[in-house]
Design a protein around this motif. Structure first.
Motif, short mmCIF file in Angstrom:
data_model
loop_
_atom_site.label_atom_id
_atom_site.label_comp_id
_atom_site.label_asym_id
_atom_site.label_seq_id
_atom_site.Cartn_x
_atom_site.Cartn_y
_atom_site.Cartn_z
N THR A 144 29.95 15.46 59.73
CA THR A 144 29.90 15.73 60.86
C THR A 144 28.00 16.80 60.83
OG1 THR A 144 32.03 16.00 62.20
CG2 THR A 144 30.20 16.97 63.43
N TYR A 145 27.43 15.95 61.06
CA TYR A 145 25.73 16.81 60.50
C TYR A 145 25.55 16.06 61.98
CZ TYR A 145 26.41 16.88 56.05
OH TYR A 145 27.16 17.32 54.44
N VAL A 146 25.36 17.68 63.39
CA VAL A 146 24.60 17.17 64.34
C VAL A 146 23.05 17.71 64.39
CG1 VAL A 146 25.38 18.57 66.84
CG2 VAL A 146 27.60 18.30 65.16
N ALA A 147 22.59 18.30 63.68
CA ALA A 147 21.44 18.37 63.71
C ALA A 147 20.92 17.84 63.24
CB ALA A 147 20.94 19.63 62.54
N LEU A 148 21.19 16.67 62.79
CA LEU A 148 20.55 15.03 62.21
C LEU A 148 21.06 14.25 63.29
CD1 LEU A 148 19.69 13.56 60.11
CD2 LEU A 148 21.99 13.09 59.55
N GLY A 149 21.59 14.90 64.57
CA GLY A 149 21.39 13.17 66.23
C GLY A 149 20.76 13.81 65.85
N LEU A 150 20.84 16.04 66.44
CA LEU A 150 19.38 16.13 67.25
C LEU A 150 18.64 15.96 66.98
CD1 LEU A 150 21.61 19.48 68.25
CD2 LEU A 150 21.74 17.54 69.61
N GLU A 151 18.22 15.41 65.59
CA GLU A 151 16.79 16.12 65.36
C GLU A 151 16.35 14.03 65.75
OE1 GLU A 151 16.94 16.38 60.56
OE2 GLU A 151 16.25 18.83 61.20
N GLN A 152 17.30 13.37 65.02
CA GLN A 152 16.40 11.61 66.02
C GLN A 152 16.81 11.79 67.52
OE1 GLN A 152 15.58 10.09 63.66
NE2 GLN A 152 15.55 8.30 65.30
N ALA A 153 17.40 12.09 68.03
CA ALA A 153 17.31 12.68 69.17
C ALA A 153 16.03 13.14 70.07
CB ALA A 153 18.72 13.48 70.23
N ASN A 154 15.22 13.91 69.27
CA ASN A 154 14.13 14.37 70.11
C ASN A 154 12.79 14.01 69.59
OD1 ASN A 154 12.49 16.94 70.52
ND2 ASN A 154 12.14 17.71 68.23
N ARG A 155 13.24 12.91 68.38
CA ARG A 155 12.28 11.87 68.47
C ARG A 155 11.90 10.56 68.55
NH1 ARG A 155 13.08 13.60 62.53
NH2 ARG A 155 15.26 12.11 62.54
N ILE A 190 20.77 5.90 72.10
CA ILE A 190 21.60 6.47 72.24
C ILE A 190 21.08 6.65 70.10
CG2 ILE A 190 23.92 5.93 70.64
CD1 ILE A 190 24.41 3.72 73.13
N VAL A 191 22.28 7.76 69.69
CA VAL A 191 21.62 8.24 68.56
C VAL A 191 22.91 8.62 68.61
CG1 VAL A 191 20.76 9.73 66.96
CG2 VAL A 191 19.04 9.28 68.52
N SER A 192 23.48 7.37 66.86
CA SER A 192 25.11 7.99 66.99
C SER A 192 24.47 8.64 65.33
CB SER A 192 26.07 6.95 66.86
OG SER A 192 25.00 6.19 65.74
N PHE A 193 25.61 9.55 65.43
CA PHE A 193 25.55 10.71 63.74
C PHE A 193 26.95 10.86 62.93
CE2 PHE A 193 26.41 13.54 66.89
CZ PHE A 193 27.67 14.88 65.92
N SER A 194 26.47 11.19 61.94
CA SER A 194 28.12 11.15 61.23
C SER A 194 26.73 12.36 59.75
CB SER A 194 28.51 10.23 60.36
OG SER A 194 27.73 9.10 59.67
N ASP A 195 26.88 11.10 58.24
CA ASP A 195 26.56 11.52 57.04
C ASP A 195 24.23 10.53 57.43
OD1 ASP A 195 28.74 12.71 55.96
OD2 ASP A 195 28.98 11.00 54.97
N LEU A 196 24.38 10.11 58.63
CA LEU A 196 23.87 9.24 58.65
C LEU A 196 23.09 9.26 60.09
CD1 LEU A 196 24.06 6.57 56.86
CD2 LEU A 196 22.55 8.06 56.03
#
Length: 186
Positions: free
Chosen positions: A107-118, A74-80
């Motif tokens: 809501t920084y979706v790209a931040l969440g997707l980057e972490q999901a990719n990693r 799970i990757v939860s995202f917002s500013d972090l």
């Protein structure tokens, strides 16, 4: 008296059959590996967060029950972002969703997707297990970085099965739905 001729098994036939059996026995088993990308921003507070939490837990439980070798991250995202590394333990998933998500920030979706990719790239196939990787984004679809998130998601389509689910709290959600559709592979 009739004499019947029966073919004899040649040793090369036997060796070929054994080699084929060995190949079948050593094929890795395919398992699901799912990264849930959960919107934990302020716009999700209240009913959307509660529905998202329940959906994430039920989805994870169904995957883990259906495939004993499956893994959920799970990757939860917002500013972090906050990450639960891959696990097969539903209690870890429940604990993360119930205790680590607070519905604050943007809501920084790209931040969440980057972490999901990693996270997805960190899970490696083994000789006995192969992972079919999926990324499931759950959000209200109101991003602060829509075009960046769309570009990133589309760059990930060749590597993962990509899905998105919307959690809305009334009103006109056409723009949010359109955005979420850009995150899912066809």
């Amino acid at each position: 008296r009739d004499l019947h001729s029966f073919p004899t098994r040649r040793s090369s036939d036997y060796e070929l059959a054994r080699a084929e059996e060995a190949e079948i026995e050593t094929q890795p088993i395919a398992h699901n590996a799912v990264v849930l990308v959960l919107d934990d921003s302020g716009s999700m507070s209240g009913s959307p967060t509660e529905r998202l939490r329940e959906a994430a837990k039920k989805f994870s439980q169904k995957i883990l029950e259906a495939d004993k070798g499956a893994k959920i991250a799970i990757v939860s995202f917002s500013d972090l972002t906050e990450t639960l590394p891959f696990t097969s333990n539903i209690d870890d998933v429940r604990s993360f969703v119930d205790n680590k998500m607070e519905a604050y920030g943007k809501t920084y979706v790209a931040l969440g997707l980057e972490q999901a990719n990693r996270e997805a790239r960190s899970l490696r196939d083994t000789a006995s297990d192969k992972y079919v990787k999926s990324i499931v984004t759950m959000s209200d679809g109101i991003p602060h970085d829509g075009s960046a998130a769309t570009r990133l998601a589309q760059s990930m389509f060749p590597d993962y099965n990509m899905y998105s689910l919307g959690f809305f709290d009334g009103g006109d959600n056409a723009e949010a739905i359109e955005f979420l559709q850009t995150l899912a592979a066809e």
